[in-house]
Design a protein around this motif. Structure first.
Motif: not given
Length: 225
Positions: A163-174
């Motif tokens: 958890q807590g990463s940025t960029g391409s690791y951002i979690h977008r619901a769905g």
């Protein structure tokens, strides 16, 4: 949608080997290093990739390596049968969350890893190799927490904070198309060295931030560990 996550209770069956792999996205010039070894998981042969550092001085690993680990979760783990335990979508221990559980209580401060150059003498790789060798020679139970390999291969990776990463690791619901942040999916290694001794290894990267929201993404004002 969450990624496949859990832990295996297993025996180490091979010497650990250090391997490097290129990152992606903004980390494509970074080499991440892992210790790989074979595991006997209830009669099945698995691979494990344990994160031990990078060659990027801007994204080094922070780690805790504790040889007097004491936590009630060890009782739960010891009582369980060998094999794979799927903890996907579980929101309580034994699933690990460095922010939302007390798993790190009493484990001391985070330590900075060395800059990796492919040598096994850099910490934490050097100490982990000795720990895994001890577990193998004494037939000790090891518990690897992380995300399961996909595509039919048997293995576990992402053995660090997830958890807590940025960029391409951002979690977008769905959206489950990438290796994204999530809650209650942090990785780790625990080794039962014989009661009452347990060892524990936890890791995170400098560019991962806390606190995080309900998707595991950094909140406004989040800071490195």
């Amino acid at each position: 949608m969450t990624l496949g996550y859990g832990y295996v209770k297993a025996k180490v069956t091979s010497d650990p080997t250090l391997k490097g792999s290129r990152g992606h996205d903004k980390h494509r010039h970074e080499v991440q290093y892992h210790l790989h070894c074979s595991l006997d998981v209830a009669g099945e042969m698995w691979d494990v990739a344990i994160n031990v550092g990078t060659n990027d001085s801007d994204d080094l690993l922070k780690f805790k390596l504790v040889f007097d680990f004491q936590h009630e979760v060890t009782q739960t783990l010891a009582a369980g049968a060998p094999g794979k335990s799927d903890l996907t979508d579980k929101l309580a221990l034994p699933a690990l969350d460095f922010q939302r559980s007390n798993i790190l209580d009493g484990t001391g401060p985070w330590r900075d890893s060395g800059i990796m150059d492919g040598s096994i003498d850099v910490e934490p790789a050097a100490s982990l190799i000795r720990l895994l060798a001890k577990a193998q020679s004494e037939g000790r139970d090891v518990y690897l927490f992380g995300r399961f390999y996909t595509g039919g291969d048997l293995g576990i990776h992402d053995t660090h904070m997830n958890q807590g990463s940025t960029g391409s690791y951002i979690h977008r619901a769905g959206d489950d198309t990438n290796d994204h942040n999530d809650v209650w999916q942090d990785g780790g290694l625990l080794v039962d060295l014989g009661q009452p001794e347990w060892a524990a290894y936890f890791a995170a990267f400098d560019q991962q931030l806390l606190p995080t929201d309900d998707l595991g993404n950094p909140t406004a004002g989040a800071k490195p560990l």
